[in-house]
Design a protein around this motif. Sequence first.
Motif, mmCIF file in Angstrom:
data_model
loop_
_atom_site.group_PDB
_atom_site.id
_atom_site.type_symbol
_atom_site.label_atom_id
_atom_site.label_comp_id
_atom_site.label_asym_id
_atom_site.label_seq_id
_atom_site.Cartn_x
_atom_site.Cartn_y
_atom_site.Cartn_z
ATOM 1 N N LEU A 99 4.117 -10.328 -0.131
ATOM 2 C CA LEU A 99 3.282 -9.179 0.211
ATOM 3 C C LEU A 99 2.422 -9.378 1.459
ATOM 4 O O LEU A 99 1.969 -8.408 2.063
ATOM 5 C CB LEU A 99 2.357 -8.836 -0.962
ATOM 6 N N LEU A 107 0.744 0.683 4.892
ATOM 7 C CA LEU A 107 -0.002 0.880 3.653
ATOM 8 C C LEU A 107 -0.772 2.185 3.715
ATOM 9 O O LEU A 107 -1.193 2.611 4.787
ATOM 10 C CB LEU A 107 -0.999 -0.263 3.440
ATOM 11 N N THR A 120 -3.189 -4.359 -4.410
ATOM 12 C CA THR A 120 -1.905 -3.823 -3.964
ATOM 13 C C THR A 120 -1.295 -3.073 -5.134
ATOM 14 O O THR A 120 -1.145 -3.637 -6.224
ATOM 15 C CB THR A 120 -0.964 -4.948 -3.514
ATOM 16 N N ASP A 148 -4.550 -0.428 -1.889
ATOM 17 C CA ASP A 148 -3.544 -0.464 -0.831
ATOM 18 C C ASP A 148 -2.210 -0.078 -1.465
ATOM 19 O O ASP A 148 -1.595 -0.877 -2.181
ATOM 20 C CB ASP A 148 -3.456 -1.855 -0.201
#
Length: 245
Positions: A99, A107, A120, A148
């Motif tokens: 990631l 994003l 995330t 995100d």
Amino acid sequence: MMRSLPIVAALAGLLPAVSVAADKADEAARAAILKLVPQATIDTVEPAPMAGFRQVLLGGQLVYVSDDGRYLMQGKLYDAASRTDLTDARLGKARVEKLKNIPASQLLSFGPDKPKYKLTIFTDIDCGYCRKLHQEVAEYNKLGIEFDYLFFPRSGIDSPSFKKAVSVWCAADKKAAFTAAKGGADPAPLTCDNPIAAQFQLGLDVGVDGTPAVYAPNGVKIGGYLPPAQMLERLQQLEAAKSGT
């Protein structure tokens, strides 16, 4: 009288045998996996925290194979003394590696000016709990939590949810289109160069099996929806565990 070998020389003599044994265990683990799943893509094979086993990373999962390749285990491995989930800790490191190179431009981020935590989140436009999570985004932001977002249309590439994600991405104001779609509005059909298919594949690679899939900064999977206060509490727990307090 035979003189004793120096300790360093004795240890050096043992190293090749140890290396050969490790190589054989690695190969036995690979062979065991491929015998069961011939099309499997194996990322890494390495010694497991418990003696006599290798741990194998593949497809966002972690399995344990005995050094002779006979036994395979899938599930959580805990260190009872430290009460640590060793499986999730190792998967977390692998997820961070996958990631960390996502450019910020790919994003959709919703957060305060100075977030304390960044999550995330793999999301699906039509997922009910994904919508609930985003409807409360302002409350998470007040607690110092940034979202995100990455897209993970659960029904796959070219599905209606996938096309909605593309339309959101191609909108003049991505964040406004995203929020409207999370509120139930169908985005105006649009197409453009987009990262949706790549993000979907990335989700598969890190082991996403449902949405929302929420990952902490250290890659540990928090799970799905949690109310704002509970999400903050979980992040604080992870932070305390990392610092050993």
